[in-house]
Write an enzyme that holds these catalytic residues in place. Structure first.
Site, PDB file in Angstrom:
ATOM      1  N   ASP A  44      23.671  56.699  21.049  1.00 58.87           N
ATOM      2  CA  ASP A  44      23.611  55.469  21.849  1.00 58.87           C
ATOM      3  C   ASP A  44      24.324  55.529  23.202  1.00 58.87           C
ATOM      4  O   ASP A  44      25.470  55.994  23.295  1.00 58.87           O
ATOM      5  CB  ASP A  44      24.255  54.320  21.081  1.00 58.87           C
ATOM      6  CG  ASP A  44      23.665  54.098  19.722  1.00 58.87           C
ATOM      7  OD1 ASP A  44      22.656  54.737  19.381  1.00 58.87           O
ATOM      8  OD2 ASP A  44      24.228  53.281  18.966  1.00 58.87           O
ATOM      9  N   ARG A 168      29.500  45.837  14.383  1.00 57.96           N
ATOM     10  CA  ARG A 168      29.657  46.885  15.391  1.00 57.96           C
ATOM     11  C   ARG A 168      28.904  46.592  16.692  1.00 57.96           C
ATOM     12  O   ARG A 168      28.124  45.665  16.783  1.00 57.96           O
ATOM     13  CB  ARG A 168      29.185  48.225  14.830  1.00 57.96           C
ATOM     14  CG  ARG A 168      27.758  48.280  14.308  1.00 57.96           C
ATOM     15  CD  ARG A 168      27.464  49.646  13.686  1.00 57.96           C
ATOM     16  NE  ARG A 168      26.152  49.743  13.072  1.00 57.96           N
ATOM     17  CZ  ARG A 168      25.890  49.450  11.803  1.00 57.96           C
ATOM     18  NH1 ARG A 168      26.855  49.033  10.997  1.00 57.96           N
ATOM     19  NH2 ARG A 168      24.664  49.589  11.315  1.00 57.96           N
TER      20      ARG A 168
END
Length: 496
Positions: A44, A168
């Site tokens: 990511d 998260r």
């Protein structure tokens, strides 16, 4: 206890390892103008931000292996979003509250300093991993110190029923003098949801609301949220796991979705009016955006997908993962438009004159290459079908195709080289979508790199991203036509 917690991770250790080993990676499939790790694993994008005159991109990083592992934050910067400079590792899992990983997050500038808000992974007395939110700060944008107040959002701040294990990917933003963070969570009903937290100083946070909650038909977990206002609309990006397939949409096991609607700031809840898949290709996940000093909303994503083969790891090349090229997002007449920020059209090979291909397969003089930008404008008034064969040799090719009758644009990598398997029920080798509106001309911008193809319809109405791994070098580009295609523009700009 997991052996990972026994390893003495640090940013210095990671930097030394990179310096020693980055020269050993196999460059066969290394992308040239896409952000890629110097060594090891990338996923990511994190902390995508403009700071002190440069674009900074942080990313999920495991320097010690080409597989996912103990997450660090890699770091690079760019002046133009095309050429990327490697910088020292920003974060390592070196504290009790993040010893099992510094997971995804975001960045924001405050009082001339750069702050990183990220997810730390720790464990309880039974060894169950919990996720919580942590903060690090830098004055120079290069070296970061974790704050003494960490974790700044502990699991005690979760609303009732929210998972301690799935909490998260905070994306921080400022509105009307208040700082907010949208954070991914899983509800008690095993659905995705986005939580909103607020702070006056980035250090003391409080729960504000369940910003948006999904249902059973919208996947089992939402990751990597990003809220922003775009051309008069409130927008929320997130990456759901197992969003059900709907016709040509959401055919990957995991997707990236744009929800458009309106935020009620009295209740601090997002009310969606529509959902749409952001990319109709095969490898696009966890997009994150920034607004630059020119006012552009720019997006970048991980050019991969969970649950897929990773050939550069399997082949022992010593690295895995790249980012997409950056895109500018606009909301125009009720539709998302995406425009690539890529190679300038200069020093291009060009056909020179209008070229017509009728019921044949042919090449266009000067149009070839395996790393660069192919730009086409085609009069399709008398066309039935057009197939563009990229990186073609006798055995392999990646095909971008257009069906005039159905007004469908698609991509097919079934003969691209190494076959990529996934967790989907069928091989993830092709995607397509119906373009909006009838057209007499088809305009495409196709970005080729050593292991990727990104296709953009040049009015911003379609984007398709795919990884490809040819087994032999091939620069051929050909055009197969049913009916008549008149190419009024054909250029190939080699990346340098």
């Amino acid at each position: 206890m997991n052996n990972q917690s026994q390893v003495d991770y640090s940013t210095d250790r990671a930097d030394r390892y990179i310096a020693k080993n980055k020269g050993t990676v196999d460059p066969q499939y290394r992308n040239h103008y896409h952000a890629s790790p110097p060594v090891g694993w990338m996923n990511d994008p994190n902390g995508f931000v403009q700071f002190q005159g440069a674009y900074h991109l942080f990313y999920q990083f495991h320097p010690y292996d080409a597989k996912w592992g103990p997450m660090h934050w890699g770091h690079m910067r760019s002046a133009d979003l095309i050429h990327w400079e490697e910088l020292p590792v920003a974060l390592a899992p070196d504290q009790d509250y993040d010893r099992f990983g510094c997971f995804s997050g975001s960045a924001i500038e405050k009082d001339g300093k750069l702050y990183l808000l990220y997810t730390g992974v720790t464990a309880d007395d039974q060894g169950v991993h919990h996720q919580l939110q942590c903060l690090a700060v830098s004055e120079d944008g290069l070296h970061f110190e974790k704050v003494q107040q960490n974790p700044v959002i502990a699991t005690e701040a979760l609303p009732e029923g929210a998972s301690l294990v799935d909490f998260r990917d905070p994306k921080v933003f400022e509105k009307d003098g208040m700082y907010y963070a949208v954070i991914a969570s899983k509800s008690a009903e095993e659905t995705g949801q986005i939580l909103l937290y607020q702070s006056e100083d980035l250090l003391q946070w409080e729960f504000a609301s369940v910003f948006l909650k999904g249902n059973k038909e919208q996947g089992v977990m939402w990751e990597c949220p990003d809220y922003f206002h775009l051309d008069g609309k409130d927008c929320l990006i997130f990456s759901p796991m197992q969003w059900p397939q709907d016709g040509d949409d959401y055919q990957n096991l995991n997707s990236s979705v744009l929800a458009v609607g309106k935020v009620d700031w009295a209740t601090k809840q997002f009310h969606p009016e529509s959902y749409q898949e952001m990319d109709h290709g095969l490898d696009y996940y966890a997009p994150q955006t920034l607004v630059d000093d020119a006012g552009r909303r720019i997006c970048i994503a991980w050019m991969q997908m969970w649950g897929r083969d990773f050939p550069t790891d399997t082949l022992g090349h010593g690295w895995t993962g790249s980012m997409t090229i950056a895109r500018e997002l606009k909301w125009v007449d009720g539709a998302l438009k995406q425009y690539p920020i890529g190679i300038a059209n200069k020093s291009a090979n060009a056909s020179g004159v209008s070229t017509t291909i009728e019921d044949a397969k042919a090449t266009i003089p000067g149009i070839e290459g395996d790393c660069g930008l192919l730009q086409l404008k085609v009069d399709v008034s008398d066309l039935e079908k057009l197939s563009i064969h990229l990186r073609e040799n006798e055995k392999e090719r990646t095909v971008v195709h257009y069906d005039k009758v159905k007004n469908e644009l698609g991509i097919d990598r079934s003969a691209s080289g190494i076959v990529l398997k996934g967790e989907e029920a069928t091989l993830p080798v092709s995607r397509k979508l119906v373009l909006p509106g009838e057209r007499t001309h088809l305009e495409l911008a196709i970005y080729l790199d050593h292991s990727s193809v990104e296709v953009f319809e040049r009015n911003g109405e379609a984007a398709m991203t795919a990884n490809v791994y040819p087994t032999e070098t091939a620069t051929g580009i050909s055009f197969e036509v049913s009916g008549k295609a008149v190419f009024t523009e054909a250029t190939f700009t080699q990346f340098v």
